[in-house]
Each structure stands twice: as C-alpha cells, then as structure tokens.
Design a protein around this motif. Structure first.
Motif, PDB file in Angstrom:
ATOM      1  N   GLY A   1       0.843  -0.967  -0.357  1.00 31.57           N
ATOM      2  CA  GLY A   1       0.483  -0.038   0.255  1.00 31.57           C
ATOM      3  C   GLY A   1       0.817   1.603  -0.227  1.00 31.57           C
ATOM      4  N   GLN A   2       1.730   0.939   0.196  1.00 29.26           N
ATOM      5  CA  GLN A   2       3.012   2.322   0.261  1.00 29.26           C
ATOM      6  C   GLN A   2       3.411   2.532  -0.548  1.00 29.26           C
ATOM      7  OE1 GLN A   2       3.289   0.809   3.306  1.00 29.26           O
ATOM      8  NE2 GLN A   2       1.108   2.097   3.301  1.00 29.26           N
ATOM      9  N   ALA A   3       3.243   1.556  -2.058  1.00 25.78           N
ATOM     10  CA  ALA A   3       3.883   1.181  -3.307  1.00 25.78           C
ATOM     11  C   ALA A   3       4.909   1.077  -3.310  1.00 25.78           C
ATOM     12  CB  ALA A   3       3.777   2.552  -4.351  1.00 25.78           C
ATOM     13  N   ASN A   4       5.257   0.274  -2.372  1.00 26.22           N
ATOM     14  CA  ASN A   4       7.325  -1.059  -1.976  1.00 26.22           C
ATOM     15  C   ASN A   4       7.113  -1.438  -2.675  1.00 26.22           C
ATOM     16  OD1 ASN A   4       8.386   0.551  -0.193  1.00 26.22           O
ATOM     17  ND2 ASN A   4       6.662  -0.120   1.409  1.00 26.22           N
ATOM     18  N   ILE A   5       7.490  -2.158  -3.798  1.00 28.31           N
ATOM     19  CA  ILE A   5       7.773  -3.312  -4.363  1.00 28.31           C
ATOM     20  C   ILE A   5       9.172  -4.502  -4.244  1.00 28.31           C
ATOM     21  CG2 ILE A   5       6.782  -2.033  -7.089  1.00 28.31           C
ATOM     22  CD1 ILE A   5       9.911  -1.723  -7.896  1.00 28.31           C
TER      23      ILE A   5
ATOM     24  N   GLU B   1      -2.431  -9.828 -12.463  1.00 31.75           N
ATOM     25  CA  GLU B   1      -2.677 -10.555 -11.147  1.00 31.75           C
ATOM     26  C   GLU B   1      -2.897 -10.052  -9.720  1.00 31.75           C
ATOM     27  OE1 GLU B   1      -0.164 -13.846  -9.130  1.00 31.75           O
ATOM     28  OE2 GLU B   1      -1.560 -14.264  -7.752  1.00 31.75           O
ATOM     29  N   HIS B   2      -4.223  -9.399 -10.053  1.00 31.54           N
ATOM     30  CA  HIS B   2      -4.677  -8.817  -8.529  1.00 31.54           C
ATOM     31  C   HIS B   2      -4.658  -9.858  -7.706  1.00 31.54           C
ATOM     32  CE1 HIS B   2      -6.265  -4.665  -7.420  1.00 31.54           C
ATOM     33  NE2 HIS B   2      -6.431  -5.496  -6.381  1.00 31.54           N
ATOM     34  N   SER B   3      -4.152  -9.858  -6.516  1.00 28.16           N
ATOM     35  CA  SER B   3      -4.341 -10.960  -5.507  1.00 28.16           C
ATOM     36  C   SER B   3      -4.128 -10.062  -3.953  1.00 28.16           C
ATOM     37  CB  SER B   3      -3.824 -12.397  -5.791  1.00 28.16           C
ATOM     38  OG  SER B   3      -2.586 -12.350  -6.272  1.00 28.16           O
ATOM     39  N   ARG B   4      -4.391 -10.675  -2.926  1.00 29.67           N
ATOM     40  CA  ARG B   4      -3.708 -10.845  -1.613  1.00 29.67           C
ATOM     41  C   ARG B   4      -2.522 -10.954  -1.434  1.00 29.67           C
ATOM     42  NH1 ARG B   4      -6.620  -9.146   2.725  1.00 29.67           N
ATOM     43  NH2 ARG B   4      -8.860  -8.305   2.289  1.00 29.67           N
ATOM     44  N   ARG B   5      -2.595 -12.581  -2.104  1.00 26.82           N
ATOM     45  CA  ARG B   5      -0.650 -12.605  -2.209  1.00 26.82           C
ATOM     46  C   ARG B   5      -0.113 -11.299  -3.074  1.00 26.82           C
ATOM     47  NH1 ARG B   5       2.847 -16.332  -5.994  1.00 26.82           N
ATOM     48  NH2 ARG B   5       1.315 -15.427  -7.717  1.00 26.82           N
ATOM     49  N   VAL B   6      -0.354 -11.048  -4.261  1.00 23.53           N
ATOM     50  CA  VAL B   6       0.640 -10.430  -4.901  1.00 23.53           C
ATOM     51  C   VAL B   6       0.256  -8.326  -4.088  1.00 23.53           C
ATOM     52  CG1 VAL B   6       1.007  -9.018  -6.674  1.00 23.53           C
ATOM     53  CG2 VAL B   6       0.356 -10.854  -6.808  1.00 23.53           C
ATOM     54  N   PHE B   7      -0.630  -8.245  -3.135  1.00 25.61           N
ATOM     55  CA  PHE B   7      -0.706  -7.026  -2.776  1.00 25.61           C
ATOM     56  C   PHE B   7      -1.395  -7.446  -1.160  1.00 25.61           C
ATOM     57  CE2 PHE B   7      -2.421  -6.016  -7.433  1.00 25.61           C
ATOM     58  CZ  PHE B   7      -1.550  -5.678  -7.988  1.00 25.61           C
ATOM     59  N   PRO B   8       0.002  -7.309  -0.785  1.00 23.98           N
ATOM     60  CA  PRO B   8       0.164  -7.549   1.148  1.00 23.98           C
ATOM     61  C   PRO B   8      -0.048  -6.510   1.439  1.00 23.98           C
ATOM     62  CG  PRO B   8       1.961  -8.057   0.447  1.00 23.98           C
ATOM     63  CD  PRO B   8       1.469  -7.282  -0.882  1.00 23.98           C
ATOM     64  N   GLU B   9      -0.498  -6.492   3.212  1.00 19.66           N
ATOM     65  CA  GLU B   9      -0.436  -5.296   3.779  1.00 19.66           C
ATOM     66  C   GLU B   9       1.448  -4.613   3.808  1.00 19.66           C
ATOM     67  OE1 GLU B   9      -1.754  -5.428   7.747  1.00 19.66           O
ATOM     68  OE2 GLU B   9      -0.990  -2.967   8.197  1.00 19.66           O
ATOM     69  N   ARG B  10       2.224  -5.651   3.260  1.00 20.25           N
ATOM     70  CA  ARG B  10       3.710  -4.969   3.560  1.00 20.25           C
ATOM     71  C   ARG B  10       4.342  -5.664   3.006  1.00 20.25           C
ATOM     72  NH1 ARG B  10       7.072  -0.845   5.151  1.00 20.25           N
ATOM     73  NH2 ARG B  10       8.979  -1.692   5.412  1.00 20.25           N
ATOM     74  N   VAL B  11       5.494  -5.649   2.013  1.00 23.33           N
ATOM     75  CA  VAL B  11       6.072  -7.064   1.835  1.00 23.33           C
ATOM     76  C   VAL B  11       7.016  -7.148   1.959  1.00 23.33           C
ATOM     77  CG1 VAL B  11       6.319  -5.182  -0.733  1.00 23.33           C
ATOM     78  CG2 VAL B  11       8.049  -4.927   0.512  1.00 23.33           C
TER      79      VAL B  11
END
Lengths: 242, 272, 272, 242
Positions: free
Chosen positions: D87-91, D128-138
């Motif tokens: 969510g902070q756009a960290n990759i 792939e838009h999923s919770r796996r790919v877009f977690p709260e924190r990388v």
C-alpha cells in the motif's frame, strides 16, 4: 662516433631510462621520447601508445582511455615537460608571474596533474637547459613533483633529460642527481645553467653513445614510423619524406 | 524532437548571452557555429572545453563572446600559443578556470550520469586545486586518511558540435569520437552542424549504433558543409595549415585580429 | 602481450579457485568458458554479473563453482526462474550480494577509471542498501543534507568474455556491446573466447576502433566457435530456445541438473 | 463494445496515464505497457524506448544509457512490476520469507531501486490482482514507494494497473486511491482481493472503453510493431504472425 646526432643520443638515453616498462605512452609534441619508446619496443617488446599517431600499433586518441589506463596502473612510463621545472620536480605549464593574470600565459595543465601522480615512471624532457626553464621554484605548480605522505601516488618523476644532461630524481629526498652529461658538456656548465640545487657526484659519466645496432634501428624503422605523427622531425633529423 | 534549421546562424540564435557552452578538442571543431555566435554578437558565454581547445576558443575569446573559460589547455599546438586567449587572460577580460584533462572528462561524465559529484585521483598539491574553490578534498569514506579530490558535475547549457553526418531523424554520427557523445549527453541540449544530412536511418546499422548521438539529445541541427574548416574533418578534409598559420599571425595583435574578424563579419555566409 | 591458447579449457586453467570473475548479460554469454570452468572443477568463485545473468550463472552455481554471486538479477527470462540459483540462495550454498543494475554499471566504471568510490542516486530506503554493508551513505559534500549512496569500485580478477571475433594482435571486436569494454577495462585481466580469429588488424578501421577491446586488456584468447550457444551470437546464430527450455526443465531438480551436468562432463569437447 | 479485449482496454487505460510524457521507456517483459507507449507516441508524438526492441525507432539496449537518461530527467515515464506490491507502493522483486535465504526467491531488483527514484511517472503493472501479490507489507523492499524528506527523489509511483482496476498513488499521503474498475468488476471485489488499505471514493467509474480510432491503431500498426520484441503476445492477442 662524431656522426651521432644529439637527437640520436637522446633517443638512446631515454630508451635506457625506459627499460623494463611494459607500456609506454607519449604525447604528440615529443618526437624524441616517441622514438625512444619505439626503440624500447623493438629491444624489449614494450607496448607503445603515441597520442596522435595514425599507425594502428601506436594509435591512442589521448582521451579518456589513456587516463583510465594510467589510473589502473596499465601505463608504466610517460613523458612530461614544463615551461618551468624546479628542483622538487614541480612542473609549470601555466605561465610566468602572479596567477591568474600572469605576465606570460602558457596553455595549461593538460593531463599532467593526473598522470604525474599515477604513472610510475614519468620522464621529464626539455631541450632548453637554462636558469629560465629550471628555476629554484616554479611560479605555478601545474603538477607537483612530490606529495605528502598519505596522498595516493603510485607515480611520479623518474628522470630529467635535457640538451645538456640526464638527471635522476630521488623521490625520497625530493631532489635531482646529475647522472650523466652529454659529450662536450661539463658538470659545471650544468650547474651554471640550472637555477635549482641538485646532487652532484664526484664523477659524472658521459651520456652513453648508442651502438651500431641501435643506431641502425633509430635511423631505419623508427625514423620511418616517426614520420607519423612527426613528419617534420623525421624529415629534418633523418631525411625521411613524409 | 530535433529541429532542423537552415544555417549555423539559426542555431547560434538559440544560445542566449551568459549561457554555458561546451565544445570538444580538434579535429571537428565547431568553427561554423563559432563564427555564427561571433556574428550574432554573443556575450558572456561560459566556455567549457572538452578537455582542451584551439583556434575555435581563441577566436570566440578574441571576439569578446566569452566571460569564463573552463579548460585544461588552450593552444594552437604547432602553430604556437593561442594569442587572443593569452591576451584575455592577462588583461582579465576572461576568467580562466584551469583544470586538467581527466578532471574535465570525469566531471562531464558525472554530468552525463546525473552523479552529484565525482572523485578523482591526483591534483592534490597543485596550484590548480588552490585556485578552484568549486573543487573539494574529502576523506575517502572507504579508507580514512586517504584524501581525494571531488569535482562537481559539468552540465553545459549547450553542447556545440560539428560532425560528419546526421540522419533526418536527428541522430548524429560521431564515429570514434565518443567524447562528443559524452558531451551531448551531459549538456542540457546539443546544437549540431553536420557536413551532410543523410536520408537513411543511421540507427539501422546496429553495430554502429554506439557511435551515434541519439536525436533525444539533439535540440537543433543544421547542415554546414566544411563547418569544421580550417580544422580537419577526418575522412573529408585535412587541417588547413596555411589558414591556421595565417590566423595565428593575424591574431598576434589586437589590430590583426580585428582585421581577421572584420573579414569574417563582412561576409556572413562566406564560410558556409 | 595477449596469449593465444587452444581451447576454453586452457583459459579456464588460468582461473584459480576463489577468484572473482565478471560476466555480462545476454546475448553472447561466455558459455564455452563456463563449461570449461565447470569441467576443471572451479570452486569458490566470486561471480559478478554485469549487471544481470541468466543460464551461464545458473549452470556455474548449480555445478558448485560459485561461493558468492553479486548481481542485480538472475533469471532465465521467458524460460522462468533460474532454478539452481534460486535453490543455492535458499540453502545458503551461495551468498548473494543483491545490487541494482545502474549500481553495478557505476561501480564497474569506477573500477575502469581507478576512482576510489562512486556516488549514485536512488537506493536509499531499500532493503538492498540494508543488506550491503560494503555500500555507504554520505552527505553530498556540495550540498549538506542531501544523502547519497556511495559504492566501492568493482575490479574482478578476471573478465570472462565471448565475442564474435578477435585479430591476431589480441584486439577483440565487441561492436555495440560497450559494457564488455567497460568490463574488460575494469577487470584485472580478461579471458576471451571468440567465434573466429581474423588475420587483419582490427584497428585499421579507425571508425570502428571504439568498438574494440584493446589487446592491452586481453590476457589470453582462444577460438571457441559457437561459444555462446545456446545463448545468441547476434549476426551468427540466434538463441536456441529448445536447448534453453530443456535446460530450464532439467535444472528444476538436483537430479535433473546432475544428469545435464553428467552429459556435459562426459563429453568435454562436445560443445566446441 | 463487448468485442474489446481486456488487453486492449488496458493498453488504452495505460496510454491515458502516460499522456503528456515526452519520452516513455518500457521493459522487455511488458507487452501491454509497450503497446500503450506506442499508442501515446501515435496520439501525442511521444518518444518511446523499448528494451530489447530491434526496431530502430524504439531500440534501447536497457544498458547504461537508459539509466543515465533517467538520472538527467530525460525519461518521463517507465513501468515497474513486483512479485509483491504494498500500500505504500513498495515493490518486492526479491522473494518471500526472511532474507537472504528466502522461502521463494525471485530474480532481483534489476534497475528498479534506481529508476523508481528518478523517473517522474512510474506506472506499476501487474495482471494478477490478489492478496498474495498485494499484501499489507512486502517481505523485502527492492525499491521503496516513498522516501523521507531530503532524499533526492524527482520520480516515483504514479499509478497501479491490474486485471481488475486502475489505482492512482498519492505521493503526499503515501497511499493508493481506486480510480476505476474494469467492466464487470466491483469496488468490493477489488477490496477483497487487495491486502493493503487504499482510498475508496463513493463513486468509482468504469475504466474507459477505447474508441474506434484507438482500437484501429492498437489492432493495426501497434500490433504489428509489437511483434518485435513481443511475438507471442502479438500472435495470441492480435493474431499477428511473427
């Protein structure tokens, strides 16, 4: 041996100083050092880069790559000159008088302030041996002869070759020593014409005269190679047509 | 996108007084561009030579276009000192920022790479360093007790470049002259004259692509045949020794230089 | 002077265990050299990828030649993850020093130029930086309050390079692949395989001279036709997709990779 | 408009995000961003560099020059992706689990830790838009989405485009906002499939459907150009032979 020209003797003397150098680089305004490097190449297999030469074997654009090679320790010997050179081997390529509005202004440092630090064996070359050229202290230090402890300096001055003599620089003492005088020149004459103090051994030998084999190389193949990039020198000294 | 203009004068019109301009050493000096800047009466330029310069700098300095010259050496080489440069330094008409060749290359490359500064060996203990307040000495962060000179990047407002050819997309062929690429990359924009604009896409030959300045860097381009004359354009014409010797003689005195300049100004397009 | 040797195995014999070796990304991976290093049983190499690597690194890692891999990315690209790399990182069999491409280029160039360190923008706040104790953050000496990452130079003991051709003087043609030049310049010595050794002096074409690695840098050279296979040698042969896909499948398991390796070792000169 | 493929809609949406960019650079594994850049080039005259393309107009070796251009502010837009994006756009391009011996290891950072700081408009792209790919924190920050004040950062994340939606990143707040959902997708579905919190406006529009002119460009010239370096994509989506 009276038919040995001063230029030939100097080429031979400089080649002696270069002995052991694997890669020798030369600037464009120095035909005698260039010829000496070529002689070293023929005698010992040294690699020679001559700034401005169009011959593939010597080609070097004098640009970034030469400086990078020097910084990596890939250049073993180089030549510098100076409008003034003093007893600490400081060289001045900027001018006479107070900087910046000097009374006489020369071109500038070119690569000296870098290469003088990084090339292990820098040979200073100047054909006018006079108090004007060799003062006690240069007016402007384009590149210093010695550095304080702690300064990264794998390179520095090794010798000074002039129309009168050869001097060797002692980096520990920060001082020149007269190593040989050319035929017809005395140590006193060198002292009279030099504005800085230097070490004067009791016996100063004569600069060695090149042997027949070296003379043949100098007057043959080397004179021909010298015509590029030194057409005038090759013509005037060796009678080689450009 | 690269603008295609008619003459070097059109390029010179883009350079405002006070701009910093970079130019590389011979061969291929941008003489036609320099003549155009002289004709337009440019003033207060900050001239950066990569890393040295000859007649092109001397004539611009003599014509009063230059306020600051940042250089590792200005000379006419075998034709002697650069007379107008020497005179302008003596009188204080130009401020000279003396450098050493590898420092210019390193700082230009830092400009190309967007590095905030660049370290360089050597230089310490020279009067160059003593007279360059914009250069600093810091302790090597990886080896305390090891002093290192650091330089600010060089990013001229304009690169002034003459090259053999460009294509109609604005890509400029520099062949082995890679310092021209570095200059074009480091400068904010490049103004380029070429001997010839060719119709085919110079990028088609992939093996030659590293020898191009991409049009991305080229703000404006004009054809200027013999635009390096009297310096050489390797492969097309040699150094014109007689002309440079004649310049060297004329420029020895203010009067001689004025006469040379008058000849230039009275025939604005003669050189092209 | 450049030594001319008979086979990649002769070059591999010059690389002692524990040496640091640099190699560049595809195309023209030095596969024949890597196979030779595997055959000679090289161990504890410090592999530096310029800036990333694919199959060549994966096979050397899988064969147990590598102790440390310094890289901005190892992947088989469209053929998937680099299976032996991934496995070796997981088990700790190799230590990975993660970097980012421009940092590798900048540090390599600092090696080429003999700079004691090099500043680079970006990176701050990444876990890359947190895991690279050899990287530092300093204050920009020209603008206090501006933190800048600085990197130590990269100077591998050996550059491992495959190229299309070299001449009998030891000059190596790299065409547009100038990062191979930078690698050769930065490395202490370069070991080069080429598709072909030509008789004429490659320096004769001055316009092409910037696309050469000068023999000064080339310690030893051997002909190795198809020495980049199955990666591409542009202009000579394309990527062998079937072969790389087959490698990717085999290398998924230790057993599959062992079988692939066995095939390699039992036919030492098959690839050449 | 039921004949508009998701790929075409995404190309059009990304082109909308790219509007105003003078120079767009694309990585080799991203055919949709590449096509979007080509559409922007045709609509607005943008310059496009595609890493790996052999077409002279797009050619870019992905090497030193691209990074230098970015550092000089000469690249206006670029694309990044991530195995994880938070969510902070960290990759995260490094893997899952505790570094260095991660449970799942990916390739590495490539140029992300540099370009993310320097390119003004970075568009994150992940199909792939999923919770796996877009977690709260990388699990590992290969490149951070936001930087502390004082850090030189002219660039950063601008938007996130997925198979479900378009989000816009607010650099001041360090937070994404849902900007549009693709046809058939609801805001609730996006929230369910996203592991991080983001701003959700009361009304979320549908992602705009490309008009006939853009579709013709995409299916014609662009599809043909895409075949190099994306032959499979051009074949599978547009039926273009390699």
């Amino acid at each position: 041996m009276s038919d040995v020209k001063l230029e030939e003797r100097l080429i031979h003397a400089v080649a002696g100083l270069l002995s052991g150098s694997g890669h020798i680089a030369c600037g464009v305004l120095s035909p005698i050092p260039g010829a000496a490097a070529m002689l070293t190449a023929r005698r010992e297999g040294a690699r020679v880069s001559i700034i401005g030469s169009e011959l593939p074997a010597y080609r070097c654009d004098g640009g970034v790559e030469l400086f990078d090679q020097a910084a990596q320790g890939r250049v073993d010997a180089f030549f510098l000159s100076g409008g003034q050179i003093d007893g600490q081997a400081n060289i001045n390529l900027h001018g006479i008088g107070a900087y910046p509005q000097m009374d006489v202004r020369w071109s500038g440092a070119f690569g000296s302030a870098y290469l003088y630090f990084l090339v292990p064996k820098v040979i200073l070359f100047r054909l006018e041996h006079s108090r004007r050229v060799f003062p006690e202290r240069v007016d402007f230090i384009s590149a210093p002869g010695v550095s304080k402890p702690g300064v990264h300096r794998p390179g520095g001055p090794h010798a000074l070759v002039t129309n009168l003599c050869v001097m060797i620089f002692d980096r520990g003492k920060g001082r020149f020593r007269l190593a040989s005088v050319h035929p017809g020149v005395t140590a006193e004459e060198v002292r009279d014409q030099t504005g800085f103090a230097f070490d004067l051994p009791d016996h100063v030998p004569e600069t060695v005269t090149p042997g027949a084999e070296d003379l043949a190389l100098i007057r043959g193949e080397i004179a021909r190679d010298l015509a590029n990039p030194y057409p005038r020198f090759a013509r005037d000294v060796f009678g080689i047509a450009a | 996108m690269t603008r295609f203009l008619s003459t070097p004068d059109d390029l010179a019109a883009l350079v405002p007084d006070g701009a910093s301009v970079g130019l590389a050493k011979e061969p291929l000096s941008p003489i036609a561009l320099a003549r155009a800047l002289i004709r337009r009466g440019a003033r207060d330029l900050h001239l950066v030579t990569i890393p040295t310069a000859s007649m092109v700098a001397d004539m611009m300095i003599g014509a009063g276009c230059v306020r600051v010259v940042e250089t590792s050496g200005v000379t006419l080489g075998e034709f002697g000192v650069a007379p107008r440069f020497v005179e302008a330094v003596k009188t204080g008409a130009v401020e000279v920022r003396d450098a050493t060749c590898p420092a210019v290359y390193a700082a230009l490359q830092a400009g190309e790479k967007g590095q905030p500064f660049v370290p360089i060996r050597g230089i310490i203990g020279s009067d160059l360093l003593a007279n360059r307040p914009d250069w600093k000495v810091i302790d090597n962060p990886f080896a305390p007790g090891d002093p290192v000179v650091i330089l600010p990047p060089i990013r001229p407002d304009f690169a002034l470049i003459h090259a053999l050819k460009a294509d109609r997309f604005g890509n400029v062929w520099v062949g082995p002259r890679h310092e021209l690429k570095t200059l074009a990359h480091a400068a904010k924009q490049s103004l380029v004259t070429v001997e010839e604009i060719v119709e085919h896409d110079l990028r088609e030959d992939e093996a030659a692509s590293p020898n191009l300045i991409a049009s991305l860097y080229v703000a404006a381009l004009a054809e200027a045949p013999r635009g390096a004359w009297p310096t050489a354009a390797p492969g097309l014409y040699p150094l014109d020794e007689a002309e440079i010797a004649s310049y060297a003689r004329a420029a020895k005195t203010p009067e001689g230089f004025a006469a040379w300049l008058g000849g230039l100004e009275s025939t604005p397009r003669a050189a092209e």
